[in-house]
Scaffold this motif. Structure first.
Motif, PDB file in Angstrom:
ATOM      1  N   GLU A  42       7.940  11.895  -9.216  1.00 54.56           N
ATOM      2  CA  GLU A  42       7.522  10.666  -8.799  1.00 54.56           C
ATOM      3  C   GLU A  42       7.046   8.985  -8.966  1.00 54.56           C
ATOM      4  O   GLU A  42       6.307   8.515  -9.009  1.00 54.56           O
ATOM      5  N   ARG A  54       8.578   7.768  -6.330  1.00 57.24           N
ATOM      6  CA  ARG A  54       8.146   8.020  -4.664  1.00 57.24           C
ATOM      7  C   ARG A  54       7.031   7.741  -4.770  1.00 57.24           C
ATOM      8  O   ARG A  54       6.286   6.759  -4.217  1.00 57.24           O
ATOM      9  N   ALA A  55       6.986   8.072  -5.816  1.00 58.39           N
ATOM     10  CA  ALA A  55       4.830   8.399  -5.377  1.00 58.39           C
ATOM     11  C   ALA A  55       4.017   7.060  -5.869  1.00 58.39           C
ATOM     12  O   ALA A  55       3.216   6.708  -5.770  1.00 58.39           O
ATOM     13  N   VAL A  56       5.092   6.333  -6.516  1.00 62.64           N
ATOM     14  CA  VAL A  56       4.321   5.190  -7.025  1.00 62.64           C
ATOM     15  C   VAL A  56       4.948   3.942  -6.005  1.00 62.64           C
ATOM     16  O   VAL A  56       4.403   3.139  -5.905  1.00 62.64           O
ATOM     17  N   LYS A  57       6.237   4.091  -5.763  1.00 69.61           N
ATOM     18  CA  LYS A  57       6.721   2.835  -4.815  1.00 69.61           C
ATOM     19  C   LYS A  57       6.246   3.324  -3.849  1.00 69.61           C
ATOM     20  O   LYS A  57       6.434   2.009  -2.998  1.00 69.61           O
ATOM     21  N   PRO A 111       3.875   4.750  -2.049  1.00 70.84           N
ATOM     22  CA  PRO A 111       2.407   5.556  -2.275  1.00 70.84           C
ATOM     23  C   PRO A 111       1.784   6.342  -1.087  1.00 70.84           C
ATOM     24  O   PRO A 111       1.967   5.438   0.005  1.00 70.84           O
ATOM     25  N   VAL A 112       1.336   7.567  -1.031  1.00 71.15           N
ATOM     26  CA  VAL A 112       0.179   7.732  -0.268  1.00 71.15           C
ATOM     27  C   VAL A 112      -0.543   8.492  -0.577  1.00 71.15           C
ATOM     28  O   VAL A 112      -0.536   9.620  -1.003  1.00 71.15           O
ATOM     29  N   LEU A 113      -1.853   7.832  -0.626  1.00 74.26           N
ATOM     30  CA  LEU A 113      -2.819   8.060  -1.755  1.00 74.26           C
ATOM     31  C   LEU A 113      -4.345   8.828  -0.472  1.00 74.26           C
ATOM     32  O   LEU A 113      -5.352   9.743  -1.001  1.00 74.26           O
ATOM     33  N   ARG A 114      -3.037   9.149   1.179  1.00 71.49           N
ATOM     34  CA  ARG A 114      -4.505   9.996   1.910  1.00 71.49           C
ATOM     35  C   ARG A 114      -3.564  10.261   2.782  1.00 71.49           C
ATOM     36  O   ARG A 114      -2.499   9.726   3.093  1.00 71.49           O
ATOM     37  N   PHE A 115      -4.092  11.480   3.373  1.00 66.32           N
ATOM     38  CA  PHE A 115      -3.663  11.648   4.766  1.00 66.32           C
ATOM     39  C   PHE A 115      -3.916  11.051   5.837  1.00 66.32           C
ATOM     40  O   PHE A 115      -4.531  10.692   6.014  1.00 66.32           O
ATOM     41  N   ARG A 116      -3.108  11.130   6.372  1.00 68.81           N
ATOM     42  CA  ARG A 116      -3.004   9.639   7.865  1.00 68.81           C
ATOM     43  C   ARG A 116      -2.270  11.428   8.969  1.00 68.81           C
ATOM     44  O   ARG A 116      -1.434  11.523   8.920  1.00 68.81           O
TER      45      ARG A 116
END
Lengths: 451, 131, 480
Positions: free
Chosen positions: C466, C468-471, C473-478
């Motif tokens: 978790e 890594r999810a902040v540091k 951030p990948v908040l959408r598919f690219r």
């Protein structure tokens, strides 16, 4: 007893294990004088089949004329593919909690990651959150975010073309803050006339397009004006229109919000729908609501989790970016399924049909003596305001008499246009025969009035 | 025993004074608290711009782990003259070396008296009482 | 074939599910309109693949429909399927919110009856169904308090006292309402420290927000005295109704002296949580405060029901339209099934089930407040500390054993808290199975504690990074 499986024998066994003699003993921490001596005055319980009969009868007290509806004003009847309801209603989605335990919630979390991507794409923004309650409070949250970003600025300029409920929501919430609301009027062309209202003391400029009277705003110029004074630009969008028309992001807005009802959610007498909230990545620590992010587990497998949770009330408490906790997740799931079912082609097709029906209707209505569009030269999408030769409520009565549901009587919700202004909405579900019947009715009225 | 070459605020910030300059940081205890129990790493530390003046007790930043967040309060009065840029990209410094490399801001003091702060011994006994 | 692809990774240009029929009017003329420069990148996918995608996703959730879900503070009771059927009745689902009153008497009647039911349960006579969720209910009520004090010229009342064990929404809502939250300590008994409360009450106090039973599952036995002290200081008492399930038909908050409260229809009244919403957070207030409630309100007159959209002293609207009607309707379906006896039985069995679990677990796990609890209780992993086992480890291991975890690390006033709420809709056998698994975990914590750090192993993914999810951030598919 409905939904309570334990029998009296089970209860006795449980009470014995607990070590009490009676149920009453379990409630001894409630002072006796505060305990109810009598049963509550609520109706006697009924069985499921009795319930269904009762609900059937109550539903029959509601009636929508079968001949077509021209009623919009922020909630629209669009086609909902069967997959939307069928998949959303899977109990694994319906009865799960907020995905705080990611390993047990990859279904919901993956769906929201995809949802965030779709909404960001649709609105032309970098990131989107996992939904707000609905459109009006989503816009209010955007204004609160702007207030937090620019603590020294004292006002927010809002278009008179925002949905009236959005304006009322803002008034309610901002009344207890230091922010002053300045309303920018609609000009004679139906578009927001910002003039010099936005200045160095303005923290945000908020508009809606198409606006409440159906007019497509000059978004690029509004965003540029806001940008010119250093204010956050906020645009409330109609998601279906974004399948065809310029998105808020393309026009240069900082924040895009909107109501998701048109994306696969029935009107349901006003709710629940879901709210959209999208913005630039640089505001990620300031935005309200839940965010889902991609990460990996210990074996390097891709997984999804709630992220930037330290923004939220359960951690930051009084300093949270918003007080929102429960959002409208399940309705947002409908939105995701809808958008995936439509794809870019399908969405554009829906938007083009909406536009085509509205254009046909406006062209024909303008030919009827006594009826004219309130903003004849203004661009519109699926809804437009008509000035009638008699009060809109009487026009609606005539439409109702012909077996159809009329439009929004603007005298109630947008009084600036007088009592004869009627807002008519069209979607891909509006049939030409229905429009023609509407035209007949209006022609009939026209003759009565002119005679 | 925590370093006695500096003084402490009850909210776990430390100040190490040399002349009219103070280094400010956060104690190992506070950092452990932020990360404990939820296997959460530190993920973010927001520090002020240089030039900002601070009062005693004023919030000058915040520090965040995955599931907790804490304000940073200034133990001293003065002007921020340097910020530890290394922290932003290497939050792990705060855990590995909170006392030296993990300083957060450097402050030019406008008030030199540190009598409002507690010494290491008092800080230790405060922690002992809490647990 | 990889079954874990995202919709975007399955997408192929030209595919879609939704296709409209032929257009029956002339094609749209887009001349002069501001068009999109490029189409939105939405998934392009055919119907069967779409169905498979979401069916597979659904199987990656743990839900009430498949597992015991003792999530404290959330009241994860059975969500009756009849509620869902009710919500799809076209007469309700297709009713537009701007229908004339004459065309929506059924919807308005449902709303009125739900209001009456909530008034009966809480004893507070004035009810609005407007708030979209509990937090919006809290905010509405605090704005009602603001309006009340403004009308009395007491604008100096700007502080809200909130116990340290409260839900985070309480202080967050206070902040949005422009009020300053002040924390009141809990005593060693887990209850409100009445002396601390008293010392913080003053002419600047707008209100006291109390959760009762509190988040430790304890009833505040001095609640009447607390309310009286708050009233003596000229302030209002707000009750967070998240835990109303323990009180229905047993005691009414109005009788304690509570002035305002919210109810969570998605907790107490069985409407589903939907993976995070939608909910509904109606608020109930005293007669005196009723004039300030948000609009629209359902009003009954000789000609039937109508929605009143303006009221001179109302705080206004907090959202679009009148309510989350679809949620109100589900709650109505539930309420109609219960009746007076059923309401009481709900609370009784919720409390019985919670106490049973408490008694069965209190040897293996530390239960800090080991008296009678209400509908939930808090245990901790203090006994498991020597092996380095934390609440999170117990929670994750439960997933492998087929249960959804309890709430962990809340309330904040207890270290390593595990908050357990079984609800009344569970059988004794389910409770026993949960107890056995909890005891098994306690054994594992003693014998091979390190194994618990690896749980869960049976899920689509293991413990996630978790941080890594902040540091990063990948908040959408690219597209790669």
């Amino acid at each position: 007893m409905p939904f309570i499986p334990n029998t009296d024998a089970d209860r006795a066994e449980l009470l014995e294990a607990i070590g009490v003699q009676s149920v009453a003993e379990l409630f001894e921490n409630i002072p006796a004088e505060l305990r109810l001596a009598e049963a509550l005055p609520v109706p006697e319980g009924i069985s499921e089949d009795e319930l269904m009969r009762e609900l059937g009868e109550l539903a029959s007290w509601n009636s929508t004329p079968a001949g077509g509806s021209f009623l919009g004003g922020g909630m629209y009847r669009h086609a909902i593919p069967a997959v939307v309801g069928a998949l959303q209603s899977r109990q694994e989605f319906v009865t799960a909690y907020t995905p705080y335990q990611p390993e047990a919630s990859q279904g919901t979390l993956t769906a929201f990651f995809e949802f965030q991507t779709m909404i960001a794409e649709l609105l032309g923004m970098e990131i989107a959150n996992a939904s707000m309650y609905e459109g009006c409070s989503a816009l209010a949250e955007a204004v609160l975010m702007a207030m937090g970003l620019q603590r020294k600025r004292g006002k927010v300029v809002v278009s008179a073309g925002l949905h009236p409920h959005t304006r009322r929501t803002l008034q309610t919430i901002l009344r207890w803050t230091r922010l002053e609301i300045i309303e920018a009027p609609l000009g004679p062309d139906g578009r927001t006339a910002l003039g010099n209202l936005a200045d160095a003391d303005t923290c945000a400029v908020a508009v809606q397009s198409p606006n409440f009277v159906g007019v497509i705003e000059d978004l690029e110029s509004l965003a540029a004006t806001a940008d010119g004074v250093g204010a956050l630009s906020i645009c409330s969008a109609y998601p279906i229109a974004c399948g065809l028309l310029q998105s808020p992001g393309e026009a240069g807005f900082d924040v895009a919000v909107g109501d998701g009802q048109s994306l696969g959610v029935p009107v349901q007498f006003g709710g629940p729908s879901f709210g959209l909230f999208a913005t630039s990545h640089k505001y990620v620590r300031k935005i309200p609501g839940r965010l889902v992010g991609e990460t990996i587990d210990r074996l390097g497998r891709r997984g999804f989790t709630l992220t930037f949770q330290a923004r939220e009330q359960h951690i930051r408490r009084a300093k949270a970016t918003s007080n929102i906790c429960t959002n409208n997740a399940l309705m947002a799931l409908r939105g995701a399924i809808y958008l995936a079912a439509a794809g870019p082609e399908g969405l554009r097709e829906v938007a083009e049909h909406c536009l085509a029906k509205a254009q046909y209707a406006q062209r024909e209505i303008a030919r009827i003596p006594g009826f004219e569009p309130c903003f004849p030269d203004a661009p519109f999408f699926n809804e437009f305001a008509v000035r009638c030769p008699l009060p809109a409520r009487e026009v609606n009565r005539a439409i109702d008499g012909a077996g159809m549901l009329g439009g929004v009587d603007l005298a109630q919700l947008h009084p600036g246009l007088g009592e004869n202004a009627l807002l008519l909405a069209f979607t891909e579900l509006t049939e030409r025969t229905q429009i023609d019947r509407l035209l007949n009715t209006l022609s009939g009225l026209s003759q009565t009035v002119t005679v | 025993m925590r370093p006695d070459d500096r003084k402490y605020l009850e909210t776990h910030e430390w100040a190490k004074v040399t002349g009219d300059i103070a280094l400010i940081g956060l104690t190992d205890f506070a950092i452990h608290e932020l990360c404990s129990g939820n296997e959460g790493d530190l993920v973010y530390c927001d520090l002020p711009e240089t030039g900002r003046t601070l009062e005693v007790g004023e919030t000058f930043g915040e520090i965040e782990s995955v599931k907790a967040v804490a304000d940073l309060s200034s133990p001293v009065e003065g002007e921020v003259i340097e910020v530890n840029e290394a922290i932003e990209d290497h939050l792990e410094i705060l855990s590995s070396d909170p006392w030296e490399q993990g300083w957060m801001v450097k402050i030019k003091l406008t008030k030199k008296s540190m009598d409002h702060l507690i010494d290491a011994e008092t800080y230790e006994s405060m922690l002992a009482k809490q647990s | 074939m990889n079954k874990d692809l995202l919709l975007y990774e399955k997408s192929r240009a030209g595919r879609r599910t939704l296709r409209l029929g032929a257009l029956d009017v002339p094609a749209a003329d887009t001349t002069g309109l501001p068009l999109r420069q490029s189409p939105p990148d939405l998934p392009q996918i055919g119907e069967l693949e779409l169905v498979r995608h979401y069916v597979r996703l659904s199987k990656k959730n743990v839900s009430i429909a498949d597992s015991f879900y003792p999530l404290g503070s959330c009241t994860m009771k059975y969500n009756p399927l009849a509620n869902e059927v009710a919500a799809t009745i076209a007469g309700f689902s297709e009713a537009h919110p701007l229908l004339d009153a004459g065309r929506c008497q059924g919807a308005l009647a449902v709303m009125k009856r739900v209001e009456e039911f909530l008034a009966a349960v809480t004893g507070l006579p004035c009810v609005t169904l407007h708030p979209a969720a509990g937090a919006q209910g809290e905010l509405s009520a605090l704005l009602v308090a603001n309006a009340h004090f403004a009308a009395r010229g007491e604008q100096a009342r700007t502080k809200v006292l909130i116990p340290d064990s409260a839900h985070g929404t309480n202080p967050a809502s206070a902040a949005v309402a422009g009020l300053e939250p002040v924390t009141v300590s809990s005593g060693k008994d887990g209850l409100v420290d009445v002396d601390d409360l008293q010392s913080k009450l003053g002419t600047d106090t707008a209100g006291f927000m109390v959760t009762n039973p509190n988040t430790l599952g304890l009833f505040e036995p001095r609640i009447a005295e607390i309310c009286e002290k708050v009233h003596t200081a000229g302030a209002l008492v707000y009750m967070d109704g998240a835990n109303l399930n323990a009180l229905m038909g047993i005691a009414r908050p109005a009788d304690f002296g509570v002035d305002m409260m919210h109810t969570n229809l998605h907790k107490t009244f069985s409407t589903p949580h939907g993976g995070g919403g939608p909910g509904a957070g109606p608020i109930c207030v005293s007669e005196e405060l009723g004039v300030y409630l948000p609009v629209p309100r359902v009003v009954e007159s000789e000609s039937g029901f109508h929605l009143e959209t303006d009221a001179p002293e109302s705080i206004g609207m907090l959202r679009g339209w009148s309510s989350n009607f679809g949620v109100i309707l589900r709650a109505y379906a539930y309420m109609r099934r219960l009746g007076p006896d059923g309401v009481r039985r709900v609370a009784e069995n919720a409390v019985i089930n919670a106490n049973y679990l408490r008694v069965r677990l209190r040897d293996a796990y530390h239960v800090p407040f080991d008296g009678l609890c209400m509908h939930e209780f808090v245990a901790t992993t203090r006994h498991q500390r020597p092996g380095g086992v934390h609440a999170v480890d117990v929670a994750k291991r439960l997933i492998d054993l087929g249960h959804h975890p309890m709430t962990v690390y809340f309330p904040l006033v207890v270290n390593e808290a595990m908050m357990i709420e079984p609800t009344e809709t569970e059988t004794k056998e389910t409770l026993d199975a949960f107890v056995e698994d909890m005891l098994l975990i306690a054994d594992e914590a003693r014998e091979r504690p390190e194994s618990l750090h690896d749980a869960p192993l049976s899920t689509p993914v293991g413990r996630l990074d978790e941080g890594r999810a902040v540091k990063e951030p990948v908040l959408r598919f690219r597209r790669g």
